[in-house]
Design an enzyme around this catalytic site. Structure first.
Site, PDB file in Angstrom:
ATOM      1  N   GLN A   1       0.846  -1.183   0.000  1.00 29.24           N
ATOM      2  CA  GLN A   1       0.000   0.000   0.000  1.00 29.24           C
ATOM      3  C   GLN A   1       0.891   1.245   0.000  1.00 29.24           C
ATOM      4  O   GLN A   1       1.708   1.438   0.904  1.00 29.24           O
ATOM      5  CB  GLN A   1      -0.922   0.050   1.213  1.00 29.24           C
ATOM      6  CG  GLN A   1      -1.913   1.210   1.124  1.00 29.24           C
ATOM      7  CD  GLN A   1      -2.713   1.429   2.373  1.00 29.24           C
ATOM      8  OE1 GLN A   1      -2.181   1.875   3.376  1.00 29.24           O
ATOM      9  NE2 GLN A   1      -4.003   1.126   2.318  1.00 29.24           N
TER      10      GLN A   1
ATOM     11  N   TYR B   1      -5.842  10.774   4.211  1.00 29.73           N
ATOM     12  CA  TYR B   1      -4.494  11.022   3.700  1.00 29.73           C
ATOM     13  C   TYR B   1      -4.576  11.768   2.356  1.00 29.73           C
ATOM     14  O   TYR B   1      -5.639  12.205   1.950  1.00 29.73           O
ATOM     15  CB  TYR B   1      -3.721   9.716   3.635  1.00 29.73           C
ATOM     16  CG  TYR B   1      -3.593   9.079   4.996  1.00 29.73           C
ATOM     17  CD1 TYR B   1      -2.940   9.748   6.039  1.00 29.73           C
ATOM     18  CD2 TYR B   1      -4.172   7.848   5.284  1.00 29.73           C
ATOM     19  CE1 TYR B   1      -2.858   9.196   7.320  1.00 29.73           C
ATOM     20  CE2 TYR B   1      -4.098   7.289   6.558  1.00 29.73           C
ATOM     21  CZ  TYR B   1      -3.439   7.974   7.570  1.00 29.73           C
ATOM     22  OH  TYR B   1      -3.373   7.433   8.827  1.00 29.73           O
TER      23      TYR B   1
ATOM     24  N   ARG C   1      -7.708   2.093  -2.444  1.00 38.13           N
ATOM     25  CA  ARG C   1      -8.538   1.968  -1.244  1.00 38.13           C
ATOM     26  C   ARG C   1      -9.250   3.294  -0.990  1.00 38.13           C
ATOM     27  O   ARG C   1      -8.642   4.368  -1.073  1.00 38.13           O
ATOM     28  CB  ARG C   1      -7.679   1.598  -0.030  1.00 38.13           C
ATOM     29  CG  ARG C   1      -8.453   1.420   1.294  1.00 38.13           C
ATOM     30  CD  ARG C   1      -7.490   0.892   2.337  1.00 38.13           C
ATOM     31  NE  ARG C   1      -7.974   0.952   3.707  1.00 38.13           N
ATOM     32  CZ  ARG C   1      -8.524  -0.066   4.371  1.00 38.13           C
ATOM     33  NH1 ARG C   1      -8.684  -1.234   3.752  1.00 38.13           N
ATOM     34  NH2 ARG C   1      -8.887   0.047   5.625  1.00 38.13           N
TER      35      ARG C   1
ATOM     36  N   GLY D   1      -8.669  -6.660   9.337  1.00 39.06           N
ATOM     37  CA  GLY D   1      -7.445  -6.142   9.917  1.00 39.06           C
ATOM     38  C   GLY D   1      -7.052  -6.911  11.159  1.00 39.06           C
ATOM     39  O   GLY D   1      -6.240  -7.829  11.120  1.00 39.06           O
TER      40      GLY D   1
END
Length: 362
Positions: A97, A178, A225, A318
Site C-alpha cells: 500500500q 491522507y 482503497r 485487519g
C-alpha cells in the site's frame, strides 16, 4: 463451504480464497526500512487470498508517522524484497500500500524540517505521536501544480520500485484522510483550480494517480482503497453519495485491479459504489459494535453475507489477521478467534507481532 473460503476467479487477480489481509500500520520500520521480522510477520499470514501491506510512503514528505516504511530508494526496495520472497515462498500474494500522508505529517519527520504538503493550507487539528510527546500538525503548504505533478511521479516511481522488490502489485491509499482523500473531500480541498471545487475536479488527482501508476506497472497490478464518509484525520465530506460513484465511474476506463472500500458508515454507500463499479470490489466491513479486540465472529458472518449478496467479491480484515495468522483455518473450523492486544499495535518487537498462536500451536 463458507463463502470467504471459495476462490475468486473474476478479474485480473485470481485468488485462492476471498480473505484479504487489510493494511495496518505497525510502526516497526526503524529508519523507514523493513526487517527480517517484517518478513516473518507477513509470511505467517501467506494463506490470505491477498496480503496488503501497511501504509508505505512513496517519498520522504509522504511520511505521516514514526517508524513507518518507505519505498522511494533502492535500499528500501531491497529490504522489501526479503518480505516478498518470504511470502511467495509460502505460496502467498502481496501488494504494497502506497500511502502519502499529505497534511498528516510533521517537520520532525523530514530531514529538511519542511512543511507537509496538502491540497489546501488547512491544518488537520490532529497530533503526531512521538517518544517525546504529542506534536500538533502544522498548517501544511498548499501544493502548486508542479507539486501535484511531482507527487504523481513519486507514486509512479514507488510503484516501479515495488515491482523491482517483487510485489504482485500496489494499492494506492485514497482513504482515511491522507493525501488522495484530502483532494476528494471538500473540507480539505478548497482549491479554485482544476483540482478543486466540483466533484469532477476533486476526483481528478485520484484518477491521475491511478492512471499513471497503471500505465507504469499495469492496471492489473494497481488497486485503490477508499473510505466513503470517513471522518478520520479531520476529513469531512458534504457530498459522499455523489463523490464516490463519480470517482468509480471515472476509474472504469482505467481498469484498476480492484477498488477496496473501507466502510465507515452504513452499507448504503457501498451498494451505490457497487452499482457503478463493474470490476473487483474488496470490502473492509464494519458491522455495528464489533469486539474491540477484533475477535468478532459477527464480522466474519457479515463478510460472508456481503459476498453472498453480491456487494463485494472479497473481504478484508485487519485485527482478525493480526491476531490470527491462520485465519482461513479458523474460519473453516468455526473459530475460536484470538483477540488482538492493542498495547502492541504500534512499535515494539516481536511481541504482538509474530508471536500470535495458530490453532495447531495451541
Amino acid at each position: 463451504m463458507n463463502a470467504l473460503l471459495t476462490p475468486l476467479e473474476r478479474g485480473p487477480l485470481p485468488l485462492p480464497n476471498r480473505l484479504v489481509m487489510a493494511p495496518m500500520t505497525r510502526s516497526r520500520a526503524r529508519g523507514g526500512q523493513v526487517t527480517a521480522l517484517t518478513a516473518e510477520y507477513y509470511a505467517q499470514r501467506a494463506t490470505a487470498g491477498l496480503i496488503i501491506t501497511e501504509g508505505t510512503q512513496p517519498c520522504v514528505v509522504g511520511q505521516g508517522y514514526i517508524d513507518t516504511p518507505g519505498l522511494h530508494s533502492p535500499e528500501q526496495a531491497a529490504a522489501w524484497r526479503v518480505v516478498t520472497e518470504a511470502v511467495h515462498a509460502r505460496g502467498g500474494r502481496i501488494f504494497v500500500q502506497l500511502m502519502h500522508s499529505g497534511r498528516i505529517g510533521h517537520p520532525s519527520l523530514y530531514p529538511d524540517g519542511g512543511l507537509p504538503l496538502a491540497p489546501s493550507a488547512i491544518a488537520s487539528g490532529e497530533r503526531l505521536y512521538t517518544p517525546d510527546g504529542l506534536l500538533d500538525h502544522p498548517e501544511p503548504r498548499e501544493m502548486t501544480s508542479a507539486d501535484i505533478a511531482r507527487s504523481v511521479d513519486e507514486f509512479v516511481t514507488a510503484a516501479r520500485l515495488a515491482v523491482e522488490a517483487g510485489f504482485d502489485g500496489v494499492e494506492l491509499h485514497g482513504a482515511s484522510g491522507y493525501l488522495i482523500h484530502q483532494f476528494l473531500a471538500d473540507n480539505t480541498n478548497r482549491r479554485t483550480d482544476a483540482y478543486g471545487g466540483t466533484v469532477e475536479n476533486r476526483i481528478r488527482f485520484a484518477v491521475e494517480v491511478v492512471r499513471a501508476v497503471g500505465d507504469a506497472i499495469g492496471p492489473d497490478r494497481t488497486g485503490i482503497r477508499l473510505s466513503p464518509g470517513s471522518t478520520l484525520n479531520g476529513v469531512r465530506e458534504s457530498d459522499t453519495e455523489l463523490l464516490y460513484p463519480a470517482l468509480v465511474r471515472a476509474l472504469v476506463p482505467v481498469s484498476p485491479a480492484y477498488v477496496h472500500i473501507s466502510e465507515f458508515g452504513t452499507r448504503d454507500i457501498t451498494k451505490l459504489i457497487r452499482a457503478d463499479w463493474p470490476g473487483t470490489l474488496i470490502l473492509n466491513p464494519h458491522p455495528g459494535s464489533p469486539d474491540p479486540t477484533g475477535a468478532d465472529p459477527a464480522a466474519v458472518a457479515d463478510g460472508a453475507d456481503a459476498l453472498r449478496d453480491g456487494v463485494a467479491d472479497a473481504i478484508s480484515f485487519g485485527q482478525l489477521w493480526l491476531a490470527n495468522p491462520d485465519l482461513p483455518e479458523r474460519i473453516a473450523a468455526g473459530g475460536p478467534f484470538t483477540g488482538a492486544d492493542p498495547t502492541t499495535f504500534y512499535g515494539g518487537d516481536h511481541r504482538g507481532y509474530t508471536d500470535y498462536p495458530t490453532l495447531a500451536g495451541r
